[in-house]
Design an enzyme around this catalytic site. Structure first.
Site, PDB file in Angstrom:
ATOM      1  N   ARG A   1       1.919  46.337  -8.549  1.00  0.00           N
ATOM      2  CA  ARG A   1       0.465  46.490  -8.670  1.00  0.00           C
ATOM      3  C   ARG A   1      -0.225  46.568  -7.308  1.00  0.00           C
ATOM      4  O   ARG A   1      -1.300  47.148  -7.170  1.00  0.00           O
ATOM      5  CB  ARG A   1      -0.102  45.312  -9.474  1.00  0.00           C
ATOM      6  CG  ARG A   1      -1.555  45.531  -9.789  1.00  0.00           C
ATOM      7  CD  ARG A   1      -2.117  44.512 -10.735  1.00  0.00           C
ATOM      8  NE  ARG A   1      -3.487  44.906 -11.077  1.00  0.00           N
ATOM      9  CZ  ARG A   1      -4.259  44.295 -11.929  1.00  0.00           C
ATOM     10  NH1 ARG A   1      -3.803  43.245 -12.573  1.00  0.00           N
ATOM     11  NH2 ARG A   1      -5.475  44.726 -12.174  1.00  0.00           N
TER      12      ARG A   1
ATOM     13  N   VAL B   1      10.728  70.428 -17.894  1.00  0.00           N
ATOM     14  CA  VAL B   1      11.427  71.671 -17.512  1.00  0.00           C
ATOM     15  C   VAL B   1      10.491  72.525 -16.673  1.00  0.00           C
ATOM     16  O   VAL B   1       9.430  72.948 -17.130  1.00  0.00           O
ATOM     17  CB  VAL B   1      11.865  72.476 -18.761  1.00  0.00           C
ATOM     18  CG1 VAL B   1      12.630  73.719 -18.332  1.00  0.00           C
ATOM     19  CG2 VAL B   1      12.710  71.621 -19.680  1.00  0.00           C
TER      20      VAL B   1
ATOM     21  N   LYS C   1      17.719  70.726 -17.194  1.00  0.00           N
ATOM     22  CA  LYS C   1      16.659  71.606 -17.712  1.00  0.00           C
ATOM     23  C   LYS C   1      17.258  72.734 -18.558  1.00  0.00           C
ATOM     24  O   LYS C   1      16.701  73.100 -19.595  1.00  0.00           O
ATOM     25  CB  LYS C   1      15.855  72.168 -16.541  1.00  0.00           C
ATOM     26  CG  LYS C   1      15.177  71.077 -15.726  1.00  0.00           C
ATOM     27  CD  LYS C   1      14.637  71.639 -14.425  1.00  0.00           C
ATOM     28  CE  LYS C   1      14.141  70.553 -13.508  1.00  0.00           C
ATOM     29  NZ  LYS C   1      13.888  71.034 -12.146  1.00  0.00           N
TER      30      LYS C   1
ATOM     31  N   ILE D   1       5.288  75.154 -15.264  1.00  0.00           N
ATOM     32  CA  ILE D   1       5.453  76.396 -16.037  1.00  0.00           C
ATOM     33  C   ILE D   1       5.532  76.053 -17.525  1.00  0.00           C
ATOM     34  O   ILE D   1       6.385  75.262 -17.929  1.00  0.00           O
ATOM     35  CB  ILE D   1       6.748  77.139 -15.634  1.00  0.00           C
ATOM     36  CG1 ILE D   1       6.823  77.308 -14.111  1.00  0.00           C
ATOM     37  CG2 ILE D   1       6.841  78.489 -16.333  1.00  0.00           C
ATOM     38  CD1 ILE D   1       8.135  77.892 -13.622  1.00  0.00           C
TER      39      ILE D   1
ATOM     40  N   ARG E   1       5.522  49.531 -11.258  1.00  0.00           N
ATOM     41  CA  ARG E   1       6.325  48.373 -10.863  1.00  0.00           C
ATOM     42  C   ARG E   1       5.508  47.384 -10.016  1.00  0.00           C
ATOM     43  O   ARG E   1       5.522  46.198 -10.250  1.00  0.00           O
ATOM     44  CB  ARG E   1       7.509  48.918 -10.053  1.00  0.00           C
ATOM     45  CG  ARG E   1       8.694  48.050  -9.975  1.00  0.00           C
ATOM     46  CD  ARG E   1       9.880  48.832  -9.470  1.00  0.00           C
ATOM     47  NE  ARG E   1       9.532  50.026  -8.686  1.00  0.00           N
ATOM     48  CZ  ARG E   1      10.365  50.989  -8.377  1.00  0.00           C
ATOM     49  NH1 ARG E   1      11.616  50.921  -8.768  1.00  0.00           N
ATOM     50  NH2 ARG E   1       9.987  52.040  -7.664  1.00  0.00           N
TER      51      ARG E   1
ATOM     52  N   VAL F   1       3.671  62.035 -10.159  1.00  0.00           N
ATOM     53  CA  VAL F   1       3.170  62.679 -11.379  1.00  0.00           C
ATOM     54  C   VAL F   1       2.101  61.815 -12.059  1.00  0.00           C
ATOM     55  O   VAL F   1       1.060  62.325 -12.486  1.00  0.00           O
ATOM     56  CB  VAL F   1       4.328  62.995 -12.353  1.00  0.00           C
ATOM     57  CG1 VAL F   1       3.798  63.756 -13.557  1.00  0.00           C
ATOM     58  CG2 VAL F   1       5.414  63.809 -11.658  1.00  0.00           C
TER      59      VAL F   1
ATOM     60  N   ALA G   1      -9.670  69.977 -26.402  1.00  0.00           N
ATOM     61  CA  ALA G   1      -8.892  69.099 -27.280  1.00  0.00           C
ATOM     62  C   ALA G   1      -9.688  68.722 -28.528  1.00  0.00           C
ATOM     63  O   ALA G   1      -9.132  68.242 -29.509  1.00  0.00           O
ATOM     64  CB  ALA G   1      -8.489  67.843 -26.525  1.00  0.00           C
TER      65      ALA G   1
HETATM   66  N1  LIG Z   1       7.658  64.762  -8.781  1.00  0.00           N
HETATM   67  C1  LIG Z   1       7.686  65.922  -9.400  1.00  0.00           C
HETATM   68  O1  LIG Z   1       7.253  66.948  -8.863  1.00  0.00           O
HETATM   69  C2  LIG Z   1       8.263  66.018 -10.791  1.00  0.00           C
HETATM   70  C3  LIG Z   1       8.321  67.278 -11.427  1.00  0.00           C
HETATM   71  C4  LIG Z   1       8.797  67.355 -12.740  1.00  0.00           C
HETATM   72  C5  LIG Z   1       9.219  66.205 -13.380  1.00  0.00           C
HETATM   73  N2  LIG Z   1       9.176  64.995 -12.715  1.00  0.00           N
HETATM   74  C6  LIG Z   1       9.627  63.827 -13.434  1.00  0.00           C
HETATM   75  O2  LIG Z   1       8.528  62.935 -13.570  1.00  0.00           O
HETATM   76  C7  LIG Z   1       8.972  61.586 -13.571  1.00  0.00           C
HETATM   77  C8  LIG Z   1       8.229  60.813 -12.491  1.00  0.00           C
HETATM   78  O3  LIG Z   1       8.496  61.421 -11.239  1.00  0.00           O
HETATM   79  P1  LIG Z   1       7.659  61.034  -9.928  1.00  0.00           P
HETATM   80  O4  LIG Z   1       8.036  62.050  -8.908  1.00  0.00           O
HETATM   81  O5  LIG Z   1       6.251  60.815 -10.236  1.00  0.00           O
HETATM   82  O6  LIG Z   1       8.356  59.652  -9.543  1.00  0.00           O
HETATM   83  P2  LIG Z   1       7.851  58.567  -8.499  1.00  0.00           P
HETATM   84  O7  LIG Z   1       6.839  59.150  -7.563  1.00  0.00           O
HETATM   85  O8  LIG Z   1       9.074  57.940  -7.932  1.00  0.00           O
HETATM   86  O9  LIG Z   1       7.094  57.507  -9.416  1.00  0.00           O
HETATM   87  C9  LIG Z   1       7.776  56.694 -10.314  1.00  0.00           C
HETATM   88  C10 LIG Z   1       6.816  55.628 -10.837  1.00  0.00           C
HETATM   89  O10 LIG Z   1       7.517  54.840 -11.768  1.00  0.00           O
HETATM   90  C11 LIG Z   1       7.290  53.466 -11.467  1.00  0.00           C
HETATM   91  N3  LIG Z   1       8.489  52.686 -11.832  1.00  0.00           N
HETATM   92  C12 LIG Z   1       9.747  52.838 -11.384  1.00  0.00           C
HETATM   93  N4  LIG Z   1      10.538  51.924 -11.932  1.00  0.00           N
HETATM   94  C13 LIG Z   1       9.770  51.173 -12.744  1.00  0.00           C
HETATM   95  C14 LIG Z   1      10.003  50.054 -13.580  1.00  0.00           C
HETATM   96  N5  LIG Z   1      11.234  49.525 -13.685  1.00  0.00           N
HETATM   97  N6  LIG Z   1       8.977  49.546 -14.265  1.00  0.00           N
HETATM   98  C15 LIG Z   1       7.745  50.078 -14.151  1.00  0.00           C
HETATM   99  N7  LIG Z   1       7.449  51.125 -13.361  1.00  0.00           N
HETATM  100  C16 LIG Z   1       8.459  51.661 -12.673  1.00  0.00           C
HETATM  101  C17 LIG Z   1       7.033  53.409  -9.989  1.00  0.00           C
HETATM  102  O11 LIG Z   1       6.297  52.229  -9.718  1.00  0.00           O
HETATM  103  P3  LIG Z   1       5.828  51.836  -8.227  1.00  0.00           P
HETATM  104  O12 LIG Z   1       4.919  52.957  -7.809  1.00  0.00           O
HETATM  105  O13 LIG Z   1       5.098  50.569  -8.422  1.00  0.00           O
HETATM  106  O14 LIG Z   1       7.055  51.737  -7.414  1.00  0.00           O
HETATM  107  C18 LIG Z   1       6.274  54.703  -9.765  1.00  0.00           C
HETATM  108  O15 LIG Z   1       4.908  54.480  -9.945  1.00  0.00           O
HETATM  109  C19 LIG Z   1      10.493  61.654 -13.379  1.00  0.00           C
HETATM  110  O16 LIG Z   1      11.126  61.634 -14.617  1.00  0.00           O
HETATM  111  C20 LIG Z   1      10.693  63.014 -12.727  1.00  0.00           C
HETATM  112  O17 LIG Z   1      11.985  63.570 -12.969  1.00  0.00           O
HETATM  113  C21 LIG Z   1       8.705  64.883 -11.453  1.00  0.00           C
END
Ligand SMILES: NC(=O)c1ccc[n+]([C@@H]2O[C@H](COP(=O)([O-])OP(=O)(O)OC[C@H]3O[C@@H](n4cnc5c(N)ncnc54)[C@H](OP(=O)(O)O)[C@@H]3O)[C@@H](O)[C@H]2O)c1
Length: 436
Positions: free
Chosen positions: A48, A134, A207, A138, A46, A15, A34
């Site tokens: 770099r 959520v 959700k 959408i 986490r 995301v 905006a």
């Molecule tokens: N993916 C989807 O389609 C989707 C849809 C709706 C909502 N969401 C929500 O959006 C959020 C992000 O999802 P995502 O899919 O993008 O997750 P993701 O791909 O796993 O990315 C998570 C990011 O957070 C960083 N991170 C994790 N632990 C950390 C820490 N302790 N300190 C600093 N950075 C940290 C990671 O760093 P590194 O990259 O360096 O490991 C990574 O860049 C979640 O809450 C998820 O539920 C996701």
């Protein structure tokens, strides 16, 4: 040119990188809409050194994610890390308490800590926004909070988890069983390596709890959501449902009723349901999400689209940023937190509905009579009963039935009467038929 809205992004995974791409691709349009530019002043994650498929050299990298909440040059902290607690929650609390607007896609955190975070936001006069939490792309949070604001909401029902919907609709298409389709979903990126939160219904429950709070003006009560996932749904159930004119979908339903002495009570449930083939949710296939909101003046509203993915989720995150840039820092749950009601959970036993029941039984005389006697003794009226073929060697067979409309407590009682019966070789499966 007006002052830019200065943002910091924490988390650069699916995301976070989607948000950076969207801001770069649509920058000009966003500035117009905006009324001012949206400028990324800091990013952090986490590791770099991780290759994120894009050159991030032009952005300032904050080595310590916690510093994002205190920087003088940041108006909005965007949290895209995930996890109900840990660094995401610390960042949320600190950002809001330090007077920074806060945008997140983190449903688990909003479902479990949304009330406390909204209180901090209110106390400091800043925005706390979570459209992306959520149903991904959408705009249902906005749709419910603003578009449907004139209505008393009667019911919210939705397909809120793309992984489950992909699995169920693929089982329907291919006739394959749950485990096989889960493997395919993982291979195609529609299910996580650890799919527990999705297939057990917890993600959809997060959700639903958020939507229920907005729709019914109630405090979020995640623990009150009754949840069952899709792991027990078999290919035979899907085939049987199809023969009866239904599809099976994991549906979250929230509604409010007046059971005793006029006190409103909230029922929130996430369960696999039989959905009539002509219901709008029956046509939602693959990883798509959909939410049906029923308002007392609007009638039925259908919100549908991609429930996940970098682009759709980024679209919702940035929509929140545009709102903030325009000066909309309004209440996250429509009304001040102190005015949200604490609604007691409704007793589902009084609910009237129809159910599909599937029994796995020993193939021997008298078993059907035992099941139907339990139904009779519990006042459950059977609409149809199907024994799904005889086993070759007198082993197990499936018995499926659909009940006439009746109180749920009667079905519960029938199952209690059958508890411990040597005729049943596995716990029965009960799937409600979604009411129109
Ligand atoms: N993916 C989807 O389609 C989707 C849809 C709706 C909502 N969401 C929500 O959006 C959020 C992000 O999802 P995502 O899919 O993008 O997750 P993701 O791909 O796993 O990315 C998570 C990011 O957070 C960083 N991170 C994790 N632990 C950390 C820490 N302790 N300190 C600093 N950075 C940290 C990671 O760093 P590194 O990259 O360096 O490991 C990574 O860049 C979640 O809450 C998820 O539920 C996701």
């Amino acid at each position: 040119m007006a002052e830019p809205l200065r943002i910091a992004i924490a988390g650069l995974g699916t995301v976070g990188m989607g948000v950076l791409r969207l801001l770069a691709a649509n920058g000009e349009t966003l500035t117009k809409r905006a009324g001012r530019p949206i400028e990324v002043v800091a990013i952090s994650a986490r590791d770099r050194t991780r290759d994120r498929g894009a050159d991030l050299g032009g952005y300032h990298w904050a080595a310590d994610i916690t510093t994002l909440s205190t920087r003088d040059d940041v108006d909005v902290v965007v949290e895209l890390i995930g996890g109900a607690n840990g660094p995401a929650l610390t960042l949320a609390r600190n950002s809001l308490a330090n007077g920074r607007h806060f945008v997140t896609a983190n449903k688990a955190m909003v479902a479990l800590h949304g009330m406390a975070l909204a209180e901090i936001a209110e106390a400091h006069g800043v925005a706390f926004k979570f459209e992306a939490a959520v149903a991904g792309g959408i705009p249902v949070v906005k749709g419910l909070r603003e578009g449907a604001a004139a209505n008393r909401i009667e019911r919210i029902s939705g397909i809120l988890n793309g992984t489950c919907n992909f699995i169920l609709s693929e089982m329907e298409r291919s006739g394959a069983d749950f485990a096989e389709v889960l493997g395919q979903a993982q291979a195609r990126g529609f299910a996580e390596a650890d799919p527990g939160f999705d297939i057990e219904g917890v993600d959809a429950a997060h959700k639903l709890a958020i939507l229920a709070a907005i729709g019914f003006g109630a405090r979020i009560d995640f623990d009150a959501v009754a949840v069952s996932g899709i792991t027990e749904v078999g290919a035979a159930d899907i085939a049987q449902a199809a023969a009866l004119g239904f599809v099976i979908r994991l549906v979250g339903v929230a509604d409010c009723d007046m059971q005793d002495e006029g006190a409103a009570k909230l029922l929130q449930r996430v369960r696999p349901c039989l959905v009539p083939k002509d219901h709008p949710l029956a046509h939602v296939t693959g990883p798509t999400n959909a939410v049906v909101v029923e308002g007392n003046f609007s009638g039925r509203l259908l919100f549908q689209g991609a429930g996940a993915g970098d682009g759709p989720t980024a679209s919702s995150v940035v929509a929140d940023l545009v709102d903030i840039a325009r000066g909309d820092t309004g209440m996250p749950f429509s009304v001040p937190v102190a005015e949200l009601e604490s609604l007691a959970p409704a007793d589902p036993g009084y609910r009237v509905g129809r159910d599909y029941l599937r029994f796995t039984v020993n193939d021997r005389p008298g078993v059907l009579a035992e099941i139907t006697a339990a139904m009779r003794d519990a006042d459950v009226s059977i609409e149809s009963l199907i024994q799904q073929g005889r086993s070759a060697h007198g082993g197990e067979v499936l018995v499926a039935m659909v009940t006439h409309e009746g109180p749920e407590r009667c079905v519960t009682k029938a199952l209690e009467l059958l508890e411990g019966s040597s005729s049943l070789t596995a716990p029965p499966l009960v799937l409600p038929i979604l009411q129109d």
